[in-house]
Design an enzyme around this catalytic site. Sequence first.
Site, PDB file in Angstrom:
ATOM      1  CE  LYS A 135      -6.509   2.082  -0.636  1.00 54.49           C
ATOM      2  NZ  LYS A 135      -7.233   2.137   0.654  1.00 54.49           N
TER       3      LYS A 135
ATOM      4  CE  LYS B 119      -3.700   2.397   2.488  1.00 55.35           C
ATOM      5  NZ  LYS B 119      -4.589   2.395   3.662  1.00 55.35           N
TER       6      LYS B 119
END
Length: 308
Positions: A233, A181
């Site tokens: 992400k 992320k």
Amino acid sequence: MRRLTAETRLHPAELILPVFVREGISEPKPIASMPGVVQHTLDSLKAAVNEAAAAGIGGIMLFGVPEVRDAIGSGATDPDGILNVATRATVAEAGDALVVQTDLCLDEFTDHGHCGVLDAAGRVDNDATLVRYRDMALAQAEAGSAILGLSGMMDGQVAAVRDVLDDEGFADTAVLAYAAKYASGFYGPFREAVDSQLQGDRRSYQQDPANRREGLREARLDLEEGADILMVKPAMSYLDVLSDVAEISDIPVWAYQVSGEYSMIEAAAANGWIDRDRAVLETLTSIRRAGADAVLTYWATEVAGWLK
């Protein structure tokens, strides 16, 4: 011929809908920076759940937006907090039609907007945050969440949550590790969606967009700690990382098409600069092509209708 020879296909079951549920509102509240997306009431949430189930998507990821916040995010572990109440309502409404998932992070619930609790110097305290994550995990599992989305990026979060779930009889509750992320500029509209109180940034615990190998290293650590699913992400700016993670993973790999990715397509389409539907399908296909087994996207229900 193109359909016959296509190497990558989209299916509704591979799409997951992120949903925001806000405490203290009497009707759905549009999110200005995300056209077509709203903060739901508990009643409108039920309607969205039924629509998603009828479309045949794979699951729904819940985010709670509380009325009151504090330094440790107490609302996240309150059984009567908005996220846990929404989880029970969604599970009851969805039955077996959808996999109900919850965001396990403190940022929506803290008055400082960070993903963890802060120490005396104002820095995120990794180990103190893990204690809160363990409590959150139990609250969400007890509410009926099937998959806990560990999005906070604390070191050791997967092991901490997996251990407490197993110890307390929730061995069947899955852990979705936000393994790679990145500290991205594409999260802006999401901050409005959860009414974020963040001042500053999260670069001390989210990854540097310049680093590809680091994403792979974080994924390997989460595999070792017992993750059931790995997440990359954002999706579109990190297809190389997604491909790398998919190559080494023996568990499912998902990607999150984040708010900024959604909003820039909606904005360009609203100005007549691109073909909206083609762009939506192309981006989702590219994420699947890069190796994602499933995609979190705000278009999940709509696209599932196209695919039927």
